[in-house]
Design a protein around this motif. Structure first.
Motif, PDB file in Angstrom:
ATOM      1  N   LEU A  35       0.843  -1.194   0.000  1.00 24.91           N
ATOM      2  CA  LEU A  35       0.000   0.000   0.000  1.00 24.91           C
ATOM      3  C   LEU A  35       0.878   1.243   0.000  1.00 24.91           C
ATOM      4  O   LEU A  35       2.092   1.161   0.130  1.00 24.91           O
ATOM      5  N   GLN A  36       0.252   2.409  -0.077  1.00 21.21           N
ATOM      6  CA  GLN A  36       1.008   3.652  -0.009  1.00 21.21           C
ATOM      7  C   GLN A  36       1.632   3.837   1.373  1.00 21.21           C
ATOM      8  O   GLN A  36       2.717   4.386   1.505  1.00 21.21           O
ATOM      9  N   ASN A  37       0.928   3.355   2.414  1.00 25.08           N
ATOM     10  CA  ASN A  37       1.406   3.582   3.781  1.00 25.08           C
ATOM     11  C   ASN A  37       1.780   2.287   4.504  1.00 25.08           C
ATOM     12  O   ASN A  37       1.774   2.223   5.718  1.00 25.08           O
ATOM     13  N   GLY A  38       2.084   1.227   3.780  1.00 29.22           N
ATOM     14  CA  GLY A  38       2.466  -0.034   4.406  1.00 29.22           C
ATOM     15  C   GLY A  38       2.181  -1.212   3.485  1.00 29.22           C
ATOM     16  O   GLY A  38       2.233  -1.089   2.264  1.00 29.22           O
ATOM     17  N   SER A  39       1.862  -2.332   4.092  1.00 31.60           N
ATOM     18  CA  SER A  39       1.553  -3.532   3.307  1.00 31.60           C
ATOM     19  C   SER A  39       0.601  -4.416   4.111  1.00 31.60           C
ATOM     20  O   SER A  39       0.527  -4.329   5.338  1.00 31.60           O
ATOM     21  N   ILE A 121      -6.678  -7.934  -4.310  1.00 32.64           N
ATOM     22  CA  ILE A 121      -6.306  -6.656  -4.912  1.00 32.64           C
ATOM     23  C   ILE A 121      -7.536  -5.813  -5.252  1.00 32.64           C
ATOM     24  O   ILE A 121      -7.426  -4.614  -5.492  1.00 32.64           O
ATOM     25  N   ARG A 122      -8.710  -6.419  -5.239  1.00 35.65           N
ATOM     26  CA  ARG A 122      -9.959  -5.684  -5.505  1.00 35.65           C
ATOM     27  C   ARG A 122     -10.706  -5.330  -4.219  1.00 35.65           C
ATOM     28  O   ARG A 122     -11.848  -4.909  -4.271  1.00 35.65           O
ATOM     29  N   LYS A 127      -8.908  -0.111  -2.894  1.00 35.94           N
ATOM     30  CA  LYS A 127      -9.609   1.018  -3.519  1.00 35.94           C
ATOM     31  C   LYS A 127      -9.321   2.307  -2.773  1.00 35.94           C
ATOM     32  O   LYS A 127      -9.230   3.375  -3.368  1.00 35.94           O
ATOM     33  N   THR A 128      -9.167   2.222  -1.459  1.00 38.44           N
ATOM     34  CA  THR A 128      -8.924   3.410  -0.638  1.00 38.44           C
ATOM     35  C   THR A 128      -7.475   3.880  -0.722  1.00 38.44           C
ATOM     36  O   THR A 128      -7.201   5.058  -0.920  1.00 38.44           O
TER      37      THR A 128
END
Length: 197
Positions: A35-39, A121-122, A127-128
């Motif tokens: 993710l943008q801020n982690g995983s 992934i969906r 999505k956020t």
């Protein structure tokens, strides 16, 4: 043919071990999706550098797709263990009832379960925050490949160990019986030749 069966046997046993290890990595990973801020992974997450911790099920960010991925990753692990258990016992130790049928069913169920992890992934989290595949996805792909190979090649293995031993024992008994029958005949023929001389 015996050598080819032996090679397939080794391939199946190695693929089963590697598949279980890869599937365990999927269940324990927290980097299935970056993710943008982690995983995140099916069961664990690392958000904002908090470390790889278990997800809170009450969190509103978990949705049905992530719950499905959690359940399916664990079902895949359980079916992989069943496949390995029956494959190892069938080939190396002793016969179990319906071994090949159970191996076939668990192999199919395993592939379906692991395939149902990919829709992560969906999920709403992606999505956020936006997602891309991480290292856990590689482990998932490898688990599917290893288990698929083990399922397919399990039908190409040589006869199980207990069958090979039974065949060897029967051939030794037949050889001993044949020798026991031939010795008196040869002895009688030698006695006949001695009396003629």
């Amino acid at each position: 043919m015996e050598l080819i069966g032996c090679i397939f046997e080794v391939v199946v046993l190695v693929c089963l071990a590697a598949g279980i290890a890869s599937n365990a990595a999927v269940v324990g990973s927290c980097d299935m999706l970056d993710l943008q801020n982690g995983s995140i992974g099916p069961w664990r997450a690392d958000i904002d550098g908090s470390g790889c911790v278990v997800w809170d099920k009450t969190n509103e960010e978990t949705d049905w797709i992530l719950n499905m991925a959690r359940v399916c990753s664990m079902m895949g692990f359980i079916m992989g263990c069943i496949l390995a258990f029956f494959g190892f016992f069938k080939q190396c130790l002793c016969p179990l009832p319906c071994s090949q049928i159970i191996m076939d069913i668990s192999g199919i169920g395993l592939q379906i379960s692991l395939a149902l992890v990919w829709p992560m992934i969906r999920s709403q989290v992606c999505k956020t925050f936006g997602c891309r595949w991480g290292g856990g996805a590689t482990a998932l792909l490898l688990a599917q490949i290893f288990f698929f190979a083990a399922s397919i090649f399990s039908r190409c293995m040589r006869e199980p160990r207990y069958e090979r031993r039974k065949t060897e024992r029967n051939s030794k008994e037949e050889q001993a019986t044949k020798e026991a029958v031939e010795q008196p005949i040869e002895g009688a023929a030698e006695e006949g030749n001695a009396t003629e001389a």
